[in-house]
Design a protein around this motif. Structure first.
Motif, PDB file in Angstrom:
ATOM      1  N   SER A   1     -39.980 -16.389 -43.479  1.00 29.26           N
ATOM      2  CA  SER A   1     -39.058 -16.784 -44.535  1.00 29.26           C
ATOM      3  C   SER A   1     -38.415 -15.560 -45.185  1.00 29.26           C
ATOM      4  O   SER A   1     -37.199 -15.526 -45.415  1.00 29.26           O
ATOM      5  N   LYS A   2     -39.209 -14.541 -45.439  1.00 23.45           N
ATOM      6  CA  LYS A   2     -38.698 -13.314 -46.053  1.00 23.45           C
ATOM      7  C   LYS A   2     -37.714 -12.620 -45.113  1.00 23.45           C
ATOM      8  O   LYS A   2     -36.631 -12.201 -45.526  1.00 23.45           O
ATOM      9  N   ALA A   3     -38.073 -12.515 -43.837  1.00 22.51           N
ATOM     10  CA  ALA A   3     -37.197 -11.869 -42.853  1.00 22.51           C
ATOM     11  C   ALA A   3     -35.896 -12.655 -42.694  1.00 22.51           C
ATOM     12  O   ALA A   3     -34.818 -12.061 -42.580  1.00 22.51           O
ATOM     13  N   LEU A   4     -35.994 -13.977 -42.676  1.00 17.33           N
ATOM     14  CA  LEU A   4     -34.798 -14.799 -42.526  1.00 17.33           C
ATOM     15  C   LEU A   4     -33.845 -14.605 -43.692  1.00 17.33           C
ATOM     16  O   LEU A   4     -32.625 -14.636 -43.516  1.00 17.33           O
ATOM     17  N   GLY A   5     -34.393 -14.385 -44.876  1.00 15.49           N
ATOM     18  CA  GLY A   5     -33.546 -14.115 -46.041  1.00 15.49           C
ATOM     19  C   GLY A   5     -32.688 -12.878 -45.822  1.00 15.49           C
ATOM     20  O   GLY A   5     -31.487 -12.873 -46.117  1.00 15.49           O
ATOM     21  N   VAL A   6     -33.283 -11.833 -45.273  1.00 16.94           N
ATOM     22  CA  VAL A   6     -32.552 -10.600 -44.990  1.00 16.94           C
ATOM     23  C   VAL A   6     -31.523 -10.836 -43.882  1.00 16.94           C
ATOM     24  O   VAL A   6     -30.376 -10.388 -43.975  1.00 16.94           O
TER      25      VAL A   6
ATOM     26  N   VAL B   1     -28.154 -18.527 -39.714  1.00 20.28           N
ATOM     27  CA  VAL B   1     -27.795 -19.593 -40.648  1.00 20.28           C
ATOM     28  C   VAL B   1     -28.996 -20.504 -40.727  1.00 20.28           C
ATOM     29  O   VAL B   1     -29.604 -20.847 -39.707  1.00 20.28           O
ATOM     30  N   GLN B   2     -29.350 -20.891 -41.959  1.00 22.65           N
ATOM     31  CA  GLN B   2     -30.474 -21.810 -42.140  1.00 22.65           C
ATOM     32  C   GLN B   2     -30.242 -22.639 -43.396  1.00 22.65           C
ATOM     33  O   GLN B   2     -30.225 -22.100 -44.497  1.00 22.65           O
ATOM     34  N   PRO B   3     -30.077 -23.951 -43.218  1.00 20.71           N
ATOM     35  CA  PRO B   3     -30.014 -24.799 -44.399  1.00 20.71           C
ATOM     36  C   PRO B   3     -31.357 -24.697 -45.136  1.00 20.71           C
ATOM     37  O   PRO B   3     -32.355 -24.302 -44.537  1.00 20.71           O
ATOM     38  N   HIS B   4     -31.374 -25.055 -46.387  1.00 21.50           N
ATOM     39  CA  HIS B   4     -32.585 -24.939 -47.195  1.00 21.50           C
ATOM     40  C   HIS B   4     -33.798 -25.516 -46.457  1.00 21.50           C
ATOM     41  O   HIS B   4     -33.863 -26.723 -46.204  1.00 21.50           O
ATOM     42  N   TYR B   5     -34.718 -24.645 -46.061  1.00 20.77           N
ATOM     43  CA  TYR B   5     -35.947 -25.004 -45.339  1.00 20.77           C
ATOM     44  C   TYR B   5     -35.695 -25.744 -44.025  1.00 20.77           C
ATOM     45  O   TYR B   5     -36.526 -26.507 -43.558  1.00 20.77           O
ATOM     46  N   GLY B   6     -34.537 -25.515 -43.425  1.00 21.86           N
ATOM     47  CA  GLY B   6     -34.218 -26.173 -42.159  1.00 21.86           C
ATOM     48  C   GLY B   6     -34.452 -25.257 -40.972  1.00 21.86           C
ATOM     49  O   GLY B   6     -35.035 -24.179 -41.089  1.00 21.86           O
TER      50      GLY B   6
END
Length: 121
Positions: free
Chosen positions: A38-43, A51-56
């Motif tokens: 989750s942290k890496a995806l934020g970066v 691209v990631q919808p909220h928790y998708g």
């Protein structure tokens, strides 16, 4: 882990612009927690690579796909050189390739790659 490792994992899992992957699968592939993913995806989202919808599920942008594929190709060539060219055990070659792929500059890699491809390893 490097953020490049996460991109590489997404590509290896079959992720693309049109084919999303689950964060839990990324975590399993990378051997890390879902929180780390989750942290890496934020970066990666901030950099415009995923691209990631909220928790998708996670999809790569075109830039993310191209970058992830180049990281994967770099890794594969390094591993093949270490294993086939130098005779290093497959498992060790895998670890070493991962370390080298993040440390070598693009310029040095391109010159090395040209030389190695001329040897046809």
């Amino acid at each position: 882990m490097s953020h490049e490792d996460y991109l590489e994992a997404i590509v290896m899992l079959g992720g693309s612009v049109n084919q999303p992957v689950r964060p839990v699968d990324i975590a399993a592939k990378c051997g890390v927690s879902k929180a780390s993913v989750s942290k890496a995806l934020g970066v990666l989202k901030e950099k415009g690579l995923v691209v990631q919808p909220h928790y998708g599920h996670v999809s790569l942008t075109q830039e993310g796909l191209e970058y992830g594929q180049s990281v994967l190709e770099r890794h594969a060539l390094l591993k093949r050189f270490l294993s086939n060219g130098l005779g290093i055990d497959e498992e060790e070659a895998e670890r070493e390739a991962c370390l080298i792929e993040h440390a070598i500059s693009d310029d040095a890699f391109e010159k090395w790659e040209s030389f190695i491809r001329s040897l046809d390893l």
